[in-house]
Motif scaffolding. Structure first.
Motif, PDB file in Angstrom:
ATOM      1  N   ILE A 136      -3.474  27.764 -13.374  1.00  0.00           N
ATOM      2  CA  ILE A 136      -4.461  27.652 -14.451  1.00  0.00           C
ATOM      3  C   ILE A 136      -4.042  26.484 -15.331  1.00  0.00           C
ATOM      4  CG2 ILE A 136      -5.232  30.059 -14.627  1.00  0.00           C
ATOM      5  CD1 ILE A 136      -3.112  30.272 -16.923  1.00  0.00           C
ATOM      6  N   ARG A 137      -5.007  25.944 -16.068  1.00  0.00           N
ATOM      7  CA  ARG A 137      -4.695  24.828 -16.964  1.00  0.00           C
ATOM      8  C   ARG A 137      -4.819  25.235 -18.419  1.00  0.00           C
ATOM      9  NH1 ARG A 137      -5.960  19.106 -14.723  1.00  0.00           N
ATOM     10  NH2 ARG A 137      -5.359  19.369 -12.553  1.00  0.00           N
ATOM     11  N   GLN A 138      -5.451  26.388 -18.651  1.00  0.00           N
ATOM     12  CA  GLN A 138      -5.659  26.813 -20.038  1.00  0.00           C
ATOM     13  C   GLN A 138      -5.168  28.240 -20.214  1.00  0.00           C
ATOM     14  OE1 GLN A 138      -9.984  26.133 -20.275  1.00  0.00           O
ATOM     15  NE2 GLN A 138      -9.496  24.558 -21.789  1.00  0.00           N
ATOM     16  N   ILE A 139      -4.609  28.531 -21.368  1.00  0.00           N
ATOM     17  CA  ILE A 139      -4.210  29.915 -21.646  1.00  0.00           C
ATOM     18  C   ILE A 139      -4.072  30.130 -23.153  1.00  0.00           C
ATOM     19  CG2 ILE A 139      -1.673  29.628 -21.632  1.00  0.00           C
ATOM     20  CD1 ILE A 139      -1.696  32.257 -19.843  1.00  0.00           C
ATOM     21  N   THR A 140      -4.455  31.327 -23.583  1.00  0.00           N
ATOM     22  CA  THR A 140      -4.135  31.771 -24.937  1.00  0.00           C
ATOM     23  C   THR A 140      -3.130  32.901 -24.767  1.00  0.00           C
ATOM     24  OG1 THR A 140      -6.363  31.225 -25.686  1.00  0.00           O
ATOM     25  CG2 THR A 140      -5.072  32.685 -27.106  1.00  0.00           C
ATOM     26  N   ALA A 141      -1.928  32.701 -25.281  1.00  0.00           N
ATOM     27  CA  ALA A 141      -0.874  33.710 -25.144  1.00  0.00           C
ATOM     28  C   ALA A 141      -0.502  34.201 -26.527  1.00  0.00           C
ATOM     29  CB  ALA A 141       0.333  33.110 -24.437  1.00  0.00           C
ATOM     30  N   ILE A 142      -0.963  35.416 -26.859  1.00  0.00           N
ATOM     31  CA  ILE A 142      -0.660  35.997 -28.180  1.00  0.00           C
ATOM     32  C   ILE A 142       0.347  37.106 -27.912  1.00  0.00           C
ATOM     33  CG2 ILE A 142      -1.645  36.795 -30.344  1.00  0.00           C
ATOM     34  CD1 ILE A 142      -4.385  35.924 -29.386  1.00  0.00           C
ATOM     35  N   LEU A 143       1.610  36.813 -28.198  1.00  0.00           N
ATOM     36  CA  LEU A 143       2.700  37.627 -27.676  1.00  0.00           C
ATOM     37  C   LEU A 143       3.144  38.742 -28.611  1.00  0.00           C
ATOM     38  CD1 LEU A 143       4.804  34.656 -26.214  1.00  0.00           C
ATOM     39  CD2 LEU A 143       2.935  35.931 -25.139  1.00  0.00           C
ATOM     40  N   ASP A 144       2.530  38.849 -29.762  1.00  0.00           N
ATOM     41  CA  ASP A 144       2.910  39.901 -30.710  1.00  0.00           C
ATOM     42  C   ASP A 144       1.768  40.105 -31.707  1.00  0.00           C
ATOM     43  OD1 ASP A 144       4.486  41.424 -32.846  1.00  0.00           O
ATOM     44  OD2 ASP A 144       6.061  40.981 -31.390  1.00  0.00           O
ATOM     45  N   GLY A 145       1.781  41.255 -32.390  1.00  0.00           N
ATOM     46  CA  GLY A 145       0.759  41.497 -33.401  1.00  0.00           C
ATOM     47  C   GLY A 145       0.914  40.568 -34.599  1.00  0.00           C
ATOM     48  N   GLY A 146       2.173  40.376 -35.018  1.00  0.00           N
ATOM     49  CA  GLY A 146       2.471  39.471 -36.127  1.00  0.00           C
ATOM     50  C   GLY A 146       3.264  38.274 -35.619  1.00  0.00           C
ATOM     51  N   HIS A 147       4.269  37.849 -36.414  1.00  0.00           N
ATOM     52  CA  HIS A 147       5.151  36.776 -35.947  1.00  0.00           C
ATOM     53  C   HIS A 147       5.941  37.272 -34.729  1.00  0.00           C
ATOM     54  CE1 HIS A 147       4.032  34.928 -39.613  1.00  0.00           C
ATOM     55  NE2 HIS A 147       4.949  35.441 -40.404  1.00  0.00           N
ATOM     56  N   GLY A 168       0.377  37.059 -33.455  1.00  0.00           N
ATOM     57  CA  GLY A 168      -0.722  37.270 -34.391  1.00  0.00           C
ATOM     58  C   GLY A 168      -1.990  37.909 -33.869  1.00  0.00           C
ATOM     59  N   TRP A 169      -1.899  38.820 -32.849  1.00  0.00           N
ATOM     60  CA  TRP A 169      -3.150  39.403 -32.372  1.00  0.00           C
ATOM     61  C   TRP A 169      -3.796  40.302 -33.424  1.00  0.00           C
ATOM     62  CZ3 TRP A 169       0.799  41.481 -28.636  1.00  0.00           C
ATOM     63  CH2 TRP A 169       1.210  42.779 -28.959  1.00  0.00           C
ATOM     64  N   ASP A 170      -3.032  40.698 -34.460  1.00  0.00           N
ATOM     65  CA  ASP A 170      -3.634  41.486 -35.549  1.00  0.00           C
ATOM     66  C   ASP A 170      -4.837  40.768 -36.174  1.00  0.00           C
ATOM     67  OD1 ASP A 170      -1.484  43.085 -35.084  1.00  0.00           O
ATOM     68  OD2 ASP A 170      -0.472  42.706 -36.987  1.00  0.00           O
ATOM     69  N   ASN A 171      -4.831  39.447 -36.100  1.00  0.00           N
ATOM     70  CA  ASN A 171      -5.933  38.674 -36.670  1.00  0.00           C
ATOM     71  C   ASN A 171      -7.065  38.433 -35.671  1.00  0.00           C
ATOM     72  OD1 ASN A 171      -3.218  37.190 -38.046  1.00  0.00           O
ATOM     73  ND2 ASN A 171      -4.806  37.995 -39.403  1.00  0.00           N
ATOM     74  N   PHE A 172      -6.917  38.958 -34.458  1.00  0.00           N
ATOM     75  CA  PHE A 172      -7.910  38.707 -33.410  1.00  0.00           C
ATOM     76  C   PHE A 172      -8.632  39.978 -32.966  1.00  0.00           C
ATOM     77  CE2 PHE A 172      -7.142  34.241 -32.363  1.00  0.00           C
ATOM     78  CZ  PHE A 172      -5.976  34.028 -33.083  1.00  0.00           C
ATOM     79  N   TYR A 173      -8.013  41.157 -33.175  1.00  0.00           N
ATOM     80  CA  TYR A 173      -8.654  42.421 -32.789  1.00  0.00           C
ATOM     81  C   TYR A 173      -9.513  42.946 -33.936  1.00  0.00           C
ATOM     82  CZ  TYR A 173      -5.960  42.875 -28.446  1.00  0.00           C
ATOM     83  OH  TYR A 173      -5.451  42.688 -27.195  1.00  0.00           O
TER      84      TYR A 173
END
Ligand SMILES: [Zn+2]
Length: 370
Positions: free
Chosen positions: A208-219, A165-170
């Motif tokens: 690291i202990r924290q991560i945001t992994a947005i692996l695709d633009g959508g699902h 879901g990176w489409d909702n973050f860019y």
């Protein structure tokens, strides 16, 4: 003392000892909780996976229950109301995430866990702003307001977020962006924690202990088109969260069982349910070795009204599955549990029991005095 009264005393002591052991077991609170939700996964979806594969990792759980999935305003729930019931222990209206029907915020499992110093995370195969993950960090009246929900994800205290879901973050200037503004939430999040946008980069992340992994633009891609399983994502989430000495709570969603069932695509229902079972395996392998982790596996609702009538199965093949709907149904869904506290999930109950019980198991003990 007579022989009889000695015997009587012996049995009283034995009875008290057994009662103490049983109540100690039912009072046991796990250090970690892994909560796995197969979106749309009814009994028929599990049956299908078992027919094809023979045995499932879900079967390693010896405690089973069923829950009624209704929303506050409809016997047939959507994933927003269902996710809210599972995350907070209260029913709300369809479309609503993390709020009562009257708009009052509902504290969720992750927020209770964070108060005890536990690390928290979500790993899903749809966009991270979708209804089920959102129910574990957001509070908003409309599940499809993804801009607002993305902002709430950034402001949540989740340590690990894995999904699409990176489409909702860019910002809106980016190709494919679905945002209406110029905010770049990926850059904003990078000020707080590492952000990666590929599976390979997620796997390489260490120390690291924290991560945001947005692996695709959508699902994320369908299970059959992915080079990795939900089990791989679950393993990674567990390894990051388990560094916290106070424990962790992880929610994993087999998100696309629902999408496959909406499309009445039996092969894809199988692929997605079996992919979900790889996450169940990861969770149970960890819990067995750890000894202090509760694993609860359930669905938010059934999708498709799936059944297998006479002559629809040949050997281990499903040749004529019947879907009675392309939407959700009111059917009860299964619950499987393993580890300390598992026995609280036996029986038939409402979806709110799942959320309330998980919260009871993680929340701080009440202080007797201020
Ligand atoms: Zn659905």
């Amino acid at each position: 003392m007579s022989f009889r009264s000695k015997h009587f005393r012996f049995f009283i002591v034995l009875f008290l000892a057994i009662t103490a052991i049983v109540s100690a077991q039912s009072d046991a609170k796990p250090k970690n909780i892994i909560f796995l939700i197969g979106d749309g996964m009814g009994v028929a979806h599990v049956t299908a996976a078992k027919i094809v594969k023979g045995s499932l990792d879900m079967e390693r759980c010896k405690v089973m229950g069923m829950h009624m999935t209704a929303a506050a305003n409809n016997p047939v729930t959507d994933s927003a109301a269902a996710g809210t019931a599972l995350a907070s222990g209260f029913r709300t209206n369809n479309d609503v995430v993390g709020l009562c029907p009257d708009g009052k915020p509902l504290k969720n499992l992750m927020e209770y866990a964070q108060e005890t110093g536990r690390a928290t995370g979500v790993a899903v195969t749809v966009i991270l702003t979708h209804a089920t993950p959102a129910a574990f960090y957001a509070h908003h009246k409309a599940r499809y307001h993804y801009d607002i929900i993305a902002d709430q994800m950034l402001n949540s205290r989740l340590d690990v977020m894995i999904g699409g879901g990176w489409d909702n973050f860019y910002p809106k200037t980016f190709t494919r962006s679905r945002r209406k503004d110029d905010r770049n939430l990926v850059l904003e999040q990078r000020r707080k924690m590492p952000v990666v946008t590929s599976y390979e980069a997620l796997m390489q992340a260490s120390r690291i202990r924290q991560i945001t992994a947005i692996l695709d633009g959508g699902h994320l891609p369908h299970a059959s088109k992915r080079t990795y399983t939900l089990g791989n994502l679950t393993d990674k989430a567990i390894s990051l969260l388990n560094q916290n000495e106070k424990g962790f709570v992880l929610m994993v969603e087999g998100s696309q069982i629902d999408l496959a069932a909406h499309a009445n695509d039996m092969q894809r229902v199988l692929d997605e349910t079996l992919d979900f079972d790889t996450a169940v395996k990861s969770a149970l392998d960890f819990a067995e070795a750890d000894g202090n982790t509760l694993v609860v596996i359930t669905a938010d609702h059934e999708t498709g009204g799936l059944s297998f009538p006479y002559n629809s199965i040949e050997g281990n093949k499903i040749v004529a599955a019947k879907f009675s709907s392309d939407n959700h149904t009111a059917e009860m869904v299964p619950v499987f549990a393993f580890g300390p506290g598992a026995e609280k999930f036996g029986g038939i109950y409402d979806n709110t029991h799942v959320g309330k019980t998980l919260i009871e198991l993680v929340k701080k003990d009440d202080e007797p005095c201020n």
